[in-house]
Design an enzyme around this catalytic site. Structure first.
Site, PDB file in Angstrom:
ATOM      1  N   PRO A 227     -70.933 118.953 -73.514  1.00 37.76           N
ATOM      2  CA  PRO A 227     -70.215 117.944 -72.731  1.00 37.76           C
ATOM      3  C   PRO A 227     -69.704 118.532 -71.419  1.00 37.76           C
ATOM      4  O   PRO A 227     -69.602 119.752 -71.291  1.00 37.76           O
ATOM      5  CB  PRO A 227     -69.039 117.561 -73.637  1.00 37.76           C
ATOM      6  CG  PRO A 227     -69.300 118.161 -74.959  1.00 37.76           C
ATOM      7  CD  PRO A 227     -70.273 119.262 -74.779  1.00 37.76           C
ATOM      8  N   GLY A 229     -67.459 120.005 -68.549  1.00 32.55           N
ATOM      9  CA  GLY A 229     -66.211 120.767 -68.541  1.00 32.55           C
ATOM     10  C   GLY A 229     -66.079 121.789 -69.645  1.00 32.55           C
ATOM     11  O   GLY A 229     -65.016 122.340 -69.862  1.00 32.55           O
ATOM     12  N   THR A 230     -67.157 122.090 -70.350  1.00 34.47           N
ATOM     13  CA  THR A 230     -67.046 123.063 -71.424  1.00 34.47           C
ATOM     14  C   THR A 230     -67.361 124.479 -70.954  1.00 34.47           C
ATOM     15  O   THR A 230     -67.419 125.393 -71.762  1.00 34.47           O
ATOM     16  CB  THR A 230     -67.986 122.712 -72.591  1.00 34.47           C
ATOM     17  OG1 THR A 230     -69.248 122.334 -72.062  1.00 34.47           O
ATOM     18  CG2 THR A 230     -67.424 121.581 -73.404  1.00 34.47           C
ATOM     19  N   LYS A 232     -70.081 125.502 -68.855  1.00 32.47           N
ATOM     20  CA  LYS A 232     -71.498 125.876 -68.720  1.00 32.47           C
ATOM     21  C   LYS A 232     -71.739 126.621 -67.409  1.00 32.47           C
ATOM     22  O   LYS A 232     -72.356 127.685 -67.389  1.00 32.47           O
ATOM     23  CB  LYS A 232     -72.383 124.616 -68.783  1.00 32.47           C
ATOM     24  CG  LYS A 232     -72.284 123.895 -70.113  1.00 32.47           C
ATOM     25  CD  LYS A 232     -73.237 122.725 -70.200  1.00 32.47           C
ATOM     26  CE  LYS A 232     -72.884 121.608 -69.248  1.00 32.47           C
ATOM     27  NZ  LYS A 232     -71.611 120.953 -69.583  1.00 32.47           N
ATOM     28  N   THR A 233     -71.232 126.054 -66.335  1.00 35.81           N
ATOM     29  CA  THR A 233     -71.386 126.706 -65.042  1.00 35.81           C
ATOM     30  C   THR A 233     -70.691 128.066 -65.065  1.00 35.81           C
ATOM     31  O   THR A 233     -71.218 129.069 -64.583  1.00 35.81           O
ATOM     32  CB  THR A 233     -70.795 125.824 -63.937  1.00 35.81           C
ATOM     33  OG1 THR A 233     -71.338 124.512 -64.062  1.00 35.81           O
ATOM     34  CG2 THR A 233     -71.124 126.368 -62.574  1.00 35.81           C
ATOM     35  N   GLU A 449     -44.828  99.729 -79.749  1.00 39.15           N
ATOM     36  CA  GLU A 449     -44.984 101.169 -79.981  1.00 39.15           C
ATOM     37  C   GLU A 449     -44.353 101.586 -81.297  1.00 39.15           C
ATOM     38  O   GLU A 449     -44.926 102.391 -82.042  1.00 39.15           O
ATOM     39  CB  GLU A 449     -44.390 101.972 -78.826  1.00 39.15           C
ATOM     40  CG  GLU A 449     -45.101 101.801 -77.482  1.00 39.15           C
ATOM     41  CD  GLU A 449     -46.611 101.999 -77.574  1.00 39.15           C
ATOM     42  OE1 GLU A 449     -47.072 102.769 -78.429  1.00 39.15           O
ATOM     43  OE2 GLU A 449     -47.328 101.356 -76.784  1.00 39.15           O
ATOM     44  N   HIS A 452     -46.650 100.819 -84.148  1.00 37.89           N
ATOM     45  CA  HIS A 452     -47.639 101.884 -84.377  1.00 37.89           C
ATOM     46  C   HIS A 452     -46.995 103.022 -85.157  1.00 37.89           C
ATOM     47  O   HIS A 452     -47.536 103.518 -86.137  1.00 37.89           O
ATOM     48  CB  HIS A 452     -48.113 102.480 -83.043  1.00 37.89           C
ATOM     49  CG  HIS A 452     -49.099 101.646 -82.302  1.00 37.89           C
ATOM     50  ND1 HIS A 452     -50.254 101.169 -82.870  1.00 37.89           N
ATOM     51  CD2 HIS A 452     -49.121 101.224 -81.012  1.00 37.89           C
ATOM     52  CE1 HIS A 452     -50.937 100.479 -81.960  1.00 37.89           C
ATOM     53  NE2 HIS A 452     -50.266 100.493 -80.819  1.00 37.89           N
ATOM     54  N   ASP A 525     -55.973  99.054 -78.176  1.00 37.59           N
ATOM     55  CA  ASP A 525     -55.955  99.272 -79.631  1.00 37.59           C
ATOM     56  C   ASP A 525     -57.139  98.564 -80.277  1.00 37.59           C
ATOM     57  O   ASP A 525     -57.802  99.109 -81.164  1.00 37.59           O
ATOM     58  CB  ASP A 525     -54.665  98.699 -80.232  1.00 37.59           C
ATOM     59  CG  ASP A 525     -53.435  99.381 -79.673  1.00 37.59           C
ATOM     60  OD1 ASP A 525     -53.561 100.546 -79.255  1.00 37.59           O
ATOM     61  OD2 ASP A 525     -52.362  98.752 -79.652  1.00 37.59           O
TER      62      ASP A 525
HETATM   63  P1  ADP Z   1     -69.414 122.507 -67.004  1.00 37.99           P
HETATM   64  O1  ADP Z   1     -70.327 123.197 -66.074  1.00 37.99           O
HETATM   65  O2  ADP Z   1     -69.736 122.704 -68.440  1.00 37.99           O
HETATM   66  O3  ADP Z   1     -69.205 121.060 -66.700  1.00 37.99           O
HETATM   67  P2  ADP Z   1     -67.520 124.255 -65.795  1.00 37.99           P
HETATM   68  O4  ADP Z   1     -68.132 125.559 -66.092  1.00 37.99           O
HETATM   69  O5  ADP Z   1     -67.737 123.718 -64.442  1.00 37.99           O
HETATM   70  O6  ADP Z   1     -67.969 123.167 -66.858  1.00 37.99           O
HETATM   71  O7  ADP Z   1     -65.988 124.345 -66.129  1.00 37.99           O
HETATM   72  C1  ADP Z   1     -65.008 123.858 -65.271  1.00 37.99           C
HETATM   73  C2  ADP Z   1     -63.770 124.716 -65.335  1.00 37.99           C
HETATM   74  O8  ADP Z   1     -63.140 124.597 -66.596  1.00 37.99           O
HETATM   75  C3  ADP Z   1     -64.066 126.176 -65.202  1.00 37.99           C
HETATM   76  O9  ADP Z   1     -64.108 126.548 -63.869  1.00 37.99           O
HETATM   77  C4  ADP Z   1     -62.908 126.820 -65.936  1.00 37.99           C
HETATM   78  O10 ADP Z   1     -61.789 126.926 -65.091  1.00 37.99           O
HETATM   79  C5  ADP Z   1     -62.594 125.824 -67.002  1.00 37.99           C
HETATM   80  N1  ADP Z   1     -63.218 126.209 -68.269  1.00 37.99           N
HETATM   81  C6  ADP Z   1     -64.125 125.488 -68.954  1.00 37.99           C
HETATM   82  N2  ADP Z   1     -64.481 126.109 -70.086  1.00 37.99           N
HETATM   83  C7  ADP Z   1     -63.795 127.254 -70.128  1.00 37.99           C
HETATM   84  C8  ADP Z   1     -63.713 128.343 -71.056  1.00 37.99           C
HETATM   85  N3  ADP Z   1     -64.445 128.355 -72.191  1.00 37.99           N
HETATM   86  N4  ADP Z   1     -62.896 129.376 -70.772  1.00 37.99           N
HETATM   87  C9  ADP Z   1     -62.156 129.369 -69.657  1.00 37.99           C
HETATM   88  N5  ADP Z   1     -62.182 128.386 -68.736  1.00 37.99           N
HETATM   89  C10 ADP Z   1     -62.971 127.326 -68.966  1.00 37.99           C
HETATM   90 ZN    ZN Z   2     -50.838  99.851 -78.944  1.00 38.55          ZN
HETATM   91 MG    MG Z   3     -71.106 122.334 -64.405  1.00 40.85          MG
END
Ligand code: ADP
Ligand code: ZN
Ligand code: MG
Length: 636
Positions: A227, A229-230, A232-233, A449, A452, A525
């Site tokens: 997904p 933000g994990t 990868k880059t 709230e 819930h 909800d």
């Molecule tokens: P993706 O390429 O998977 O979308 P990114 O590599 O661009 O995600 O991640 C964005 C930012 O989130 C990174 O620059 C870092 O700051 C933070 N980040 C994401 N995963 C990690 C991780 N496993 N450890 C530390 N920082 C992370």
């Molecule tokens: Zn609600």
């Molecule tokens: Mg990326």
């Protein structure tokens, strides 16, 4: 390619011929000089020339102004091949210029001093030719770029601007030398499996000979899937940083160009550079933009992308792996990739990058909190607990938002409360002070709230309520109830799912119970509850009617988890009916729980209305307090 070469040479010759012909024509038009060699040149006296000019008999004239000016001219109507030459006395130029202007003769005036006249002549003769060649070369180069040609013999351009500067190559790939990457595996938290897998790649890049000696082939391509933000880059950069090799980075979208063929040219160029710098890493981010499945249709209209993809496949097959080029690509849509990309010899190693678990989240928070000045006590585990489903990027963002909040509040150190608030900012958006609720609306939200929360608290195994608030958020939520699991959960029982559904229904149920009306406040909800109920039936096999039958497939595992039904229309109807029943039951249960706790509902809603935000402890203390108006509960 060889065939291309021949064609090009022929084109080149043709081009030179055309250029020369054009030159001759233009030369005649622009510089109608009288070719002295083919003419009989007769001496004429100065006065004869003057009278010829005055009588308008001069057709062409070459008039050189200088220390010994002379004029060479032909007459109108005169038989071809005769020119007259005369010496112009110094000082007569002005008068002569006037005469020439009046006569309307075709005149070339050249300014010459004795020794420069040859140079001038050369310039006039060859200048246009040189310009022609320059223009031609430039056009040729442009054309070649467009056609994606990199025939070195014709390539006048220099290579890319060297390493280290993050310079732009011809392909537009950002090239970063390893020392500039500034990221190693230490900077990537969690993702142990991915690191393990990539360590081998690093090792290979460091000592390719060792692998070659034993006859092992390392994957040419590593595909990072997961997904957004994990990390990868991030991890791709870390591989380069660890291996100490150049890192070529380009994003898939950069290949998609306006002109057909440019993308393919970029790919070719990228690999050409990579081959020069091997061992190295070529990183293609978001490869799905070019690597989408090709349609069989042929006239699909996306020739450009297809060409680019084909070029990429060709290049990946083409390079000599012993040199140590590893192509790392990242995508969050692996299901949409062309199968050809995943074939052995291409991206055959797949490294999953999943959303971090509790420990992973904590580790990521720690890495990012290191750079922030904090005021103890800081409990990052609590933050990690409160953020199931958050990606590494979200977590980095939470830490940063917390630091920003501290600055906003005039502090020079971030506190736990800053991070807690920023969790909510990331989940629900900023507080929106500008939304002013009417008194009645505020009451409705309070009851909603607390509804819930009470249903949640009445479940045996539900996650404890940690916070309830009726401060509006920019996301549009008018309030929310936060529940945080104490431990990571990997499995959810059917009962837990049903309990969760009841909690979703608790808000609307409270409104109905107290005000006897419905509001739009339950929209979210309802959406969540419906999705969950539908998943119970179509994916989790949790209904008696259908049992373990998959009725839907997840379309995009990493993005929005959209499910599409894979059943007959009749079955779909029954699924809808079953979903409706599950939700109706959950709603009835929520109503029942609230009816039994009506007193608590009033008490807590009033409390929340007054305080606007209450903690989980406050809530539980009030919840457990004996109701003074009720007979004490019989001991169990
Ligand atoms: P993706 O390429 O998977 O979308 P990114 O590599 O661009 O995600 O991640 C964005 C930012 O989130 C990174 O620059 C870092 O700051 C933070 N980040 C994401 N995963 C990690 C991780 N496993 N450890 C530390 N920082 C992370
Ligand atoms: Zn609600
Ligand atoms: Mg990326």
């Amino acid at each position: 390619m060889e065939m291309d070469d021949h064609k090009r040479r022929r084109n080149m010759i043709l081009y030179v011929l055309i250029a020369f012909a054009l030159y001759l024509v233009l030369n005649q038009v622009l510089f109608p000089n009288i070719a002295r060699q083919q003419m009989t040149i007769k001496e004429a006296s100065y006065s004869t020339m003057i009278s010829d000019l005055k009588n308008d008999r001069v057709k062409d004239m070459e008039y050189t102004v200088g220390s010994d000016s002379d004029a060479l001219y032909t007459l109108k109507g005169d038989d071809e091949g005769v020119a007259y030459q005369t010496t112009v006395l110094p000082g007569a130029e002005d008068y002569l210029s006037e005469l020439i202007a009046d006569s309307g003769a075709n005149v070339v005036v050249s300014i010459a001093t004795n020794n420069s006249s040859t140079w001038l002549y050369l310039l006039i003769t060859f200048g246009p030719l040189i310009i022609f060649f320059l223009v031609g070369w430039w056009l040729n180069r442009k054309m070649k770029k467009a056609m994606g040609d990199d025939n070195p013999s014709m390539d006048f351009s220099s290579g890319f601007g060297g390493l280290g500067g993050g310079g732009l190559g011809k392909s537009g790939a950002r090239i970063v030398a390893s020392k500039d990457v500034g990221v190693t595996f230490k900077d990537v938290a969690g993702q142990e499996e991915a690191k393990e897998s990539l360590k081998e790649v690093v090792d290979f890049l460091e000592k390719p000979e060792r692998y070659e000696a034993i006859g092992a082939k390392l994957p040419r391509g590593v595909l990072l899937v997961g997904p957004p933000g994990t990390g990868k880059t991030l991890i791709a950069k870390a591989v380069a940083g660890e291996a100490g090799v150049p890192f070529f980075s380009i994003s898939g979208s950069e290949f998609v160009e306006m002109f057909v063929g440019r993308g393919a040219a970029k790919v070719r160029d990228l690999f050409k550079q990579a081959k020069e710098k091997a061992p190295c890493i070529v990183f293609i981010d978001e490869i799905d933009t070019i690597g989408k499945k090709r349609d069989g249709g042929g006239f699909s209209g996306n020739d450009e992308r297809e060409q680019t993809l084909n070029q990429l496949l060709t290049e990946m097959d083409g390079f000599d792996n012993k040199k140590g080029i590893v192509v790392v690509a990242a995508t969050n849509r692996p299901d949409s990739l062309d199968p050809a990309l995943l074939r052995p010899g291409r991206f055959d190693r797949r490294v999953p990058m999943e959303l971090p678990d509790l420990a992973g989240r904590k580790a990521i928070l720690e890495i990012h909190a290191k750079d922030v000045k904090t005021e103890p006590p800081i409990d990052l585990t609590a933050i990690a607990r409160a953020t199931p489903g958050a990606s590494g990027a979200d977590l980095a963002n939470i830490i940063n938002e917390g630091a920003l909040r501290a600055v906003r509040l005039g502090r020079n150190r971030a506190r736990q409360e800053d991070f807690e608030e920023s969790v909510e900012v990331v989940i629900a958006g900023q507080q929106r002070k500008s939304t002013v609720l009417s008194d009645h609306e505020k009451q409705v939200v309070s009851y909603h709230e607390i509804g819930h929360a009470i249903v949640a608290a009445s479940q045996k195994e539900g996650a404890p309520v940690t916070k309830i608030t009726i401060v509006p958020r920019t996301s549009g939520a008018l309030g929310y109830t936060m529940q945080v699991e104490q431990d990571e959960k990997f499995l959810t029982t059917k009962q837990e799912v049903l309990d969760k559904l009841a909690v979703y229904c608790g808000g609307r149920a409270a409104e109905e119970l107290i005000f006897g009306e419905m509001t739009t406040g339950a929209a979210n909800d309802i959406e969540q509850a419906t999705k969950l109920a539908r998943n119970m039936i179509t994916r989790f096999g949790m209904s008696d009617e259908f049992g373990m039958m998959a009725l839907g497939t997840v379309q995009n595992a990493y993005l929005n988890q959209d499910t599409s039904l894979t059943c007959a229309p009749g079955t779909a109807e029954r699924v809808d009916a079953a979903v409706q029943k599950i939700i109706a039951d959950a709603h009835a249960r929520a109503l029942q729980i609230l009816r039994e706790n009506k007193f608590k509902l009033h008490e807590l809603a009033r409390y929340l209305y007054k305080k606007e935000t209450i903690t989980g402890e406050e809530f539980m203390t009030l919840m457990r307090r004996e109701n003074p108006f009720m007979p004490p509960k019989p001991a169990e």
